[in-house]
Design a protein around this motif. Structure first.
Motif, PDB file in Angstrom:
ATOM      1  N   UNK A 184      -3.267  -7.983 -11.563  1.00  0.00           N
ATOM      2  CA  UNK A 184      -3.724  -6.712 -12.112  1.00  0.00           C
ATOM      3  C   UNK A 184      -4.276  -5.822 -10.978  1.00  0.00           C
ATOM      4  N   UNK A 185      -4.853  -6.508  -9.998  1.00  0.00           N
ATOM      5  CA  UNK A 185      -5.549  -5.769  -8.934  1.00  0.00           C
ATOM      6  C   UNK A 185      -4.847  -5.970  -7.590  1.00  0.00           C
ATOM      7  N   UNK A 186      -5.097  -5.029  -6.729  1.00  0.00           N
ATOM      8  CA  UNK A 186      -4.471  -5.067  -5.420  1.00  0.00           C
ATOM      9  C   UNK A 186      -5.152  -6.062  -4.472  1.00  0.00           C
ATOM     10  N   UNK A 187      -6.409  -6.407  -4.759  1.00  0.00           N
ATOM     11  CA  UNK A 187      -7.212  -7.133  -3.757  1.00  0.00           C
ATOM     12  C   UNK A 187      -6.577  -8.463  -3.336  1.00  0.00           C
ATOM     13  N   UNK A 188      -5.914  -9.180  -4.280  1.00  0.00           N
ATOM     14  CA  UNK A 188      -5.286 -10.449  -3.914  1.00  0.00           C
ATOM     15  C   UNK A 188      -4.237 -10.224  -2.836  1.00  0.00           C
ATOM     16  N   UNK A 189      -3.591  -9.039  -2.915  1.00  0.00           N
ATOM     17  CA  UNK A 189      -2.487  -8.761  -2.000  1.00  0.00           C
ATOM     18  C   UNK A 189      -2.972  -8.403  -0.591  1.00  0.00           C
ATOM     19  N   UNK A 190      -4.297  -8.287  -0.441  1.00  0.00           N
ATOM     20  CA  UNK A 190      -4.851  -8.177   0.916  1.00  0.00           C
ATOM     21  C   UNK A 190      -4.752  -9.506   1.640  1.00  0.00           C
ATOM     22  N   UNK A 191      -4.726 -10.568   0.832  1.00  0.00           N
ATOM     23  CA  UNK A 191      -4.711 -11.915   1.420  1.00  0.00           C
ATOM     24  C   UNK A 191      -3.332 -12.560   1.358  1.00  0.00           C
ATOM     25  N   UNK A 192      -2.631 -12.283   0.269  1.00  0.00           N
ATOM     26  CA  UNK A 192      -1.246 -12.762   0.182  1.00  0.00           C
ATOM     27  C   UNK A 192      -0.363 -11.532   0.351  1.00  0.00           C
ATOM     28  N   UNK A 193       0.137 -11.372   1.533  1.00  0.00           N
ATOM     29  CA  UNK A 193       0.881 -10.136   1.822  1.00  0.00           C
ATOM     30  C   UNK A 193       2.297 -10.268   1.257  1.00  0.00           C
TER      31      UNK A 193
END
Lengths: 443, 251
Positions: free
Chosen positions: B205-214
């Protein structure tokens, strides 16, 4: 009504014919007579009797069950089961008759008496004579009354004051095809004196073919500070009926741990009465029933808190397959003055068969104001989400069902404090599980 | 051949259409992210791919390594190497984590014609994998997910992923409800499992996970359709503008 009147007279005639032949001690003759009188006073229960409303006795009422006249042929399968619990002090009865060859009575430890009543003749110690028939309620239990009228030998188990009996006592009741259309009335009286410890298993095993009416009664007394484990394993063959009663009397600070494992017979019912009559008594009633096809399995319990500071725990679980039907009906009654007691009662049923039917009726009756009581019951199927979760991990549908069912039932096996019995019941459970091979490997 | 190819997938639950024509292709070694607001169909897509019987596929097809995935029972999808990390991992009282994983791993190995692991080999494997995803070893002996904290449940999913070694891992909101430390270690676990053979579909739902899993690609799911696809910068764009920007496209 006519049919019922006729049933009464048949059993009374049997009694009269039998008592004319028997040469037994007066006190025992009196006890038998008391039994038949109690039976005659009530007859077989109709469906208007509340405690028997759900139990369809038609197959039993249609027949006339004459008491078994002697032991039948025992096949190797039954013999193997009779010894399955390994090292024990063991008494084996075949169709109601003691089989000394299959029994193991060597090296009885000091403090343990284990013998058939028939060995005593007139010299029966008062402590046993006073207990036999003193507790079971023959006025309201017609099959306990029949047992009291017709039992031909009783098992006497006595643990002396302070004795710790290391090995379990195993009482085996085998039913053979020779007992077809016959009634068998196993009877046991179990007395644990002050501060003694005793573990006991009563096994009911039978061949599939015969239609035997098996009506056992066990009376258990745990005196002050005594500790008794009583395990009942009910697995007669698919054609038989089991209508049994167990009465437990817990005195001051006594502990009685009961476990009923029921998976046999076409029609099975066990009524358990537990009286906590001394302060601090502690009674556990556990049960696991596994039913299949058109089996009917019924547990009725009456837990009576008659003294303060008592603890009772009841947990009965059922796994129902096919079109089987089960009943759990339990009453916890807290008598006036029985303060500070803690009673729990729970019944959980897992329906694996779409046409299976579980009745659950936990009840509380409280006449004291400072008590902790709880009860609950559930009837449900396996959780779809849990099944799907297991599926997404590569575990197939049958295996997933088996794993979840095993986990549900295993909670009742874990408290078994006899390794051989734990293993025995696990195997019996595996035999009935879907996907058992995988579950067996897993656990 | 793509690892996963979804063509015009439509699915409903209780008569309501949730997925309204999804097209998506994932190559081996790629990590794709699907982002979208609540109710957009993200979890439905994950469940349909894993074979949840409560959903009905009404149209379209899903090819997994060239095979029709929708024809397979859920357990066979798992045995073929599809893994779903649940948004709400299920508690299974009475079944220990260890037994459960052993059953799972051996079912998968048996299906593939591989030798089942014996008790020693298995214990060694799970201890090593538990360490690699920083799962407390005490949790191995506990019943599956029972009494686990939210973070422990999610970590347990990643741990199962590490043991079962699927070819396609679908992670359904693995980040939801995690604090920053838990998020960090879950992402670390996932990153350590990325390789040139394995594909990931990360749903969030949020972008924050994608800071860590690119991710290699990001897709925006709205109202049952993918309305925009792009590179990892699309996730940042979304973080700033929100989903409103795409709502016209979805209508």
């Amino acid at each position: 009504m006519q049919a019922i009147a006729e049933q009464k007279s048949i059993y009374l005639q049997d009694y009269e014919a039998r008592s004319a032949q028997l040469d037994e001690p007066k006190w025992l003759a009196r006890l038998h007579r008391h039994g038949i009188e109690r039976f005659e006073a009530q007859g077989f229960p109709g469906r208007t009797v509340e405690a028997w409303r759900k139990t369809d006795l038609t197959p039993v009422l249609r027949e006339h069950f004459v008491p078994s006249g002697g032991p039948g042929q025992v096949d190797s399968g039954l013999i193997e089961k009779a010894g399955a619990l390994g090292k024990a002090h063991r008494l084996v009865f075949v169709d109601g008759w003691l089989d000394p060859g299959l029994s193991e009575l060597g090296n009885l430890p000091r403090g343990l008496t284990l013998a058939p009543l028939s060995e005593y003749g007139e010299r029966l110690p008062a402590v046993i004579q006073d207990a036999l028939g003193a507790f079971i309620d023959t006025a309201s239990h017609p099959f306990a009354a029949l047992n009291t009228a017709f039992f031909r030998d009783a098992i006497v188990v006595h643990a002396a004051r302070g004795a710790t009996i290391e090995q379990p006592v195993v009482l085996v009741h085998l039913l053979t095809p020779g007992a077809d259309r016959r009634a068998v009335y196993p009877r046991a009286v179990i007395i644990a004196e002050e501060a003694s410890q005793l573990r006991l298993v009563e096994q009911f095993i039978g061949a599939d073919e015969p239609f035997v009416l098996n009506c056992p009664v066990a009376e258990i007394v745990a005196r002050q500070g005594a500790n008794v484990d009583y395990y009942k394993v009910q697995e007669e063959g698919a054609g038989s009926a089991h209508l049994g009663a167990v009465h437990a009397e817990a005195l001051r600070d006594a502990t009685i741990h009961m476990h009923s494992f029921a998976c046999g017979a076409r029609l099975a019912r066990t009524d358990i009465y537990a009286n906590l009559i001394g302060a601090g008594a502690d009674v556990t009633l556990n049960g696991l029933y596994l039913t299949n096809e058109r089996q009917y399995c019924d547990h009725h319990t009456w837990v009576n808190h008659k003294a303060e500071h008592g603890t009772s725990r009841q947990l009965f679980k059922g796994v129902l397959q096919g079109r089987s039907e089960t009943v759990f009906d339990g009453l916890v009654k807290v008598f006036e003055g029985a303060q500070k007691i803690d009673a729990r009662q729970e019944n959980r049923n897992l329906l694996l068969g779409k046409l299976a039917l579980a009745h659950s009726n936990p009840r509380l009756e409280i006449h004291a104001d400072d008590v902790k009581c709880s009860h609950g019951s559930t009837v449900g199927q396996l959780d779809d989400e849990a099944l799907f979760y297991l599926n997404t991990r590569g575990i197939g549908f049958d295996d997933a069902q088996g794993l979840l069912t095993f986990a549900f039932a295993d909670e009742m096996l874990k408290p078994i404090r006899l390794d051989a019995l734990y293993e025995y019941e696990r195997q019996a459970l595996f035999q009935r599980l879907p996907g058992a091979e995988m579950v067996r490997e897993m656990s | 051949m793509a690892l996963l190819e979804i063509r015009n997938l439509r699915a409903k639950i209780q008569g309501v259409e949730i997925l309204k024509g999804i097209d998506l292709a994932i190559e081996r070694g790629e990590t794709h992210a699907i982002m979208g607001p609540n109710g957009s169909g993200k979890s439905t897509l994950a469940k349909v791919l894993a074979g949840d019987p409560s959903y009905e596929v009404v149209d379209g097809e899903v090819l997994y390594q060239g095979r029709n995935l929708l024809d397979l029972a859920p357990e066979d999808r798992a045995r073929e190497g599809v893994f779903l990390g649940f948004q709400y991992p299920v508690e299974i009282p009475g079944v220990s984590n260890t037994y459960f994983l052993k059953a799972a791993l051996n079912a998968i190995r048996k299906y593939r014609g591989e030798k089942e692991l014996d008790a020693m080999e298995f214990l060694q494997l799970i201890k090593e994998r538990a360490k690699s995803v920083k799962l407390d070893e005490a949790l191995l002996r506990r019943p599956v997910n029972e009494g686990f904290s939210g973070g422990e449940k999610k970590r347990n999913e990643i741990f199962q992923l590490a043991v079962l070694e699927p070819y396609l891992a679908i992670l359904d909101e693995t980040d939801s409800g995690l604090d920053i430390d838990a998020l960090h270690s879950v992402a670390e676990g996932v990153n350590s499992l990325r390789n040139e053979e394995r594909g990931f579909l990360v749903i969030t739902h949020y972008q924050r996970l994608l800071n860590y899993i690119i991710p290699d690609k990001v897709h925006v799911l709205l109202n049952g359709r993918i309305v925009k696809s792009g590179g990892k910068e699309l996730a940042e764009e979304l973080e700033e503008s929100g989903y409103a920007l795409f709502e016209d496209a979805a209508a």
